[in-house]
Scaffold this active site. Sequence first.
Site: not given
Length: 148
Positions: A12-13, A69, A71, A102, A113, A137
């Site tokens: 995203d921006h 993005c 976060t 795994h 950010r 796994h």
Amino acid sequence: MDKDKQIIIGSDHAAFELKEKIKDLLTGLGYEVEDAGTHSTASVNYADFGKKVARAVSDGAFARGILLCGTGIGISMQANRFKGVRAALCSDIFSARMSRQHNDANILVMGGRMVGDILAFELVREWLATPFEGGRHLDRIRSLDEIG
Ligand code: RB5
């Protein structure tokens, strides 16, 4: 071109600038990069770009993708709604490595950010270079798509 050397990326921006830098890194590493957008810092919904990249990985058009993005949280939530997608939100090298060894993560997610450029580049390098261990796994990751 070898599918192992193709990758789709989206953001995203909030992580547009980091996406552009990661594209340069990937190209330098010999990858053919498909850019699913966004293409500017104008405000957008991260979900739209999460869907584009996750759909391409879920469909098998790409074996691997990278999503970003602010976060990394919203876009990883979106990506993991797609069958066969194993999106791993990483901000440390150990997680990036383990997500491959795994979990056979097929999408690396980072928060623009949250991580600086140099750490992001190292996360990408580690993630791309680390193979899936398979073995015990395999059944575990297969069961991820069993809902309910
Ligand atoms: C955009 O402001 C921000 O909400 C988004 O980039 C992301 O962090 C959502 O999880």
